[in-house]
Design a protein around this motif. Structure first.
Motif, mmCIF file in Angstrom:
data_model
loop_
_atom_site.group_PDB
_atom_site.id
_atom_site.type_symbol
_atom_site.label_atom_id
_atom_site.label_comp_id
_atom_site.label_asym_id
_atom_site.label_seq_id
_atom_site.Cartn_x
_atom_site.Cartn_y
_atom_site.Cartn_z
ATOM 1 N N THR A 77 0.812 -1.219 0.000
ATOM 2 C CA THR A 77 0.000 0.000 0.000
ATOM 3 C C THR A 77 0.846 1.269 0.000
ATOM 4 O O THR A 77 0.354 2.341 0.363
ATOM 5 C CB THR A 77 -0.937 0.028 1.223
ATOM 6 N N GLY A 78 2.114 1.147 -0.383
ATOM 7 C CA GLY A 78 2.960 2.326 -0.382
ATOM 8 C C GLY A 78 4.411 1.973 -0.591
ATOM 9 O O GLY A 78 4.749 1.154 -1.442
ATOM 10 N N THR A 81 1.061 5.401 1.329
ATOM 11 C CA THR A 81 1.810 5.773 2.531
ATOM 12 C C THR A 81 3.285 5.459 2.360
ATOM 13 O O THR A 81 3.654 4.330 2.033
ATOM 14 C CB THR A 81 1.262 5.033 3.764
ATOM 15 N N VAL A 82 4.101 6.482 2.561
ATOM 16 C CA VAL A 82 5.553 6.315 2.511
ATOM 17 C C VAL A 82 6.079 6.353 3.940
ATOM 18 O O VAL A 82 5.894 7.341 4.653
ATOM 19 C CB VAL A 82 6.229 7.418 1.671
ATOM 20 N N ILE A 122 4.142 9.320 5.722
ATOM 21 C CA ILE A 122 3.742 10.380 4.806
ATOM 22 C C ILE A 122 2.637 9.828 3.919
ATOM 23 O O ILE A 122 2.809 8.785 3.288
ATOM 24 C CB ILE A 122 4.939 10.842 3.947
ATOM 25 N N ARG A 123 1.505 10.512 3.879
ATOM 26 C CA ARG A 123 0.340 10.014 3.155
ATOM 27 C C ARG A 123 0.074 10.876 1.934
ATOM 28 O O ARG A 123 0.116 12.107 2.004
ATOM 29 C CB ARG A 123 -0.879 9.999 4.068
ATOM 30 N N ILE A 124 -0.232 10.230 0.817
ATOM 31 C CA ILE A 124 -0.481 10.932 -0.438
ATOM 32 C C ILE A 124 -1.758 10.395 -1.052
ATOM 33 O O ILE A 124 -2.014 9.184 -1.021
ATOM 34 C CB ILE A 124 0.689 10.753 -1.438
ATOM 35 N N SER A 173 0.042 14.613 3.308
ATOM 36 C CA SER A 173 -0.131 14.766 4.751
ATOM 37 C C SER A 173 0.814 13.798 5.448
ATOM 38 O O SER A 173 1.569 13.073 4.788
ATOM 39 C CB SER A 173 -1.585 14.493 5.153
ATOM 40 N N GLY A 174 0.776 13.760 6.781
ATOM 41 C CA GLY A 174 1.595 12.777 7.483
ATOM 42 C C GLY A 174 2.048 13.224 8.850
ATOM 43 O O GLY A 174 1.699 14.299 9.326
#
Length: 200
Positions: free
Chosen positions: A119-120, A166-167, A179-181, A193-194
């Motif tokens: 998922t990332g 999500t990174v 870190i969310r994109i 965001s994150g």
């Protein structure tokens, strides 16, 4: 926007001027965090010789299976370096003394090795010249990575508020971040965001 105490906003939408340009900010009340807009990513291919030079500075094998490099940017250019897995990523020990000269040579402001997950991705960032060797959270690099995967690499990546890409960064240095994109819908680029747990 109405009156509010200094340092606070009373509107869930705002536009903020930064050193990298104007961004939109949207407050997500349900999740308790802000989303910041990022423009569409631009991508520049790199040569095999440049790939090999990047591998040498990161102290990884240029013939590593799946190794791929590209410059990408939503603000400042970052060099995305795909490695096969998180174990390889965590084991990277760069030649920090050579990072600045390499970044100058390839037109980058930092090396961003990453490994894809379901998922990332997990990632690390070694900046060209910031006064510290590694960054625990690099939003513009994560946004550039998502933009590259989403629009240039043909990868199926998560892109909604409920299921963001999500990174995870900073794990190897003991300061984990998430870190969310997500996509901006009809607009180009993404929302970012994150959060990060800073070292003490």
């Amino acid at each position: 926007m109405g009156a509010s105490p200094v340092g606070t906003l009373d509107d869930p939408q705002a536009r903020v001027q930064t050193l990298s340009g104007s961004v939109e900010v949207s407050w997500d009340d349900e999740r308790g965090w802000a989303w910041v807009s990022q423009p569409a990513a631009t991508v520049q291919t790199l040569t095999d010789d440049q790939r090999d030079a990047i591998a040498r500075v990161l102290n990884i094998d240029p013939a590593l299976p799946g190794l791929h490099v590209v410059n990408a940017s939503t603000s400042r250019v970052k060099t995305l370096v795909r490695v096969p897995d998180a174990a390889t990523l965590d084991a990277i020990t760069p030649d920090f003394g050579a990072v600045e000269a390499l970044c100058d040579a390839i037109g980058s402001t930092g090396l961003y090795p990453y490994a894809l997950e379901a998922t990332g991705a997990t990632a690390r960032q070694f900046p060209k010249k910031s006064g510290y060797p590694e960054d625990a959270a690099t939003g513009i690099a994560a946004a550039a990575l998502w933009g590259y995967l989403h629009t240039h690499a043909g990868a199926a990546v998560a892109s909604t508020a409920d299921a963001p890409f999500t990174v995870r960064q900073g794990v190897a240095m003991g300061a984990p971040s998430a870190i969310r994109i997500r996509a901006r819908g009809d607009a180009p680029g993404c929302w970012l965001s994150g959060d990060v747990h800073w070292m003490r």
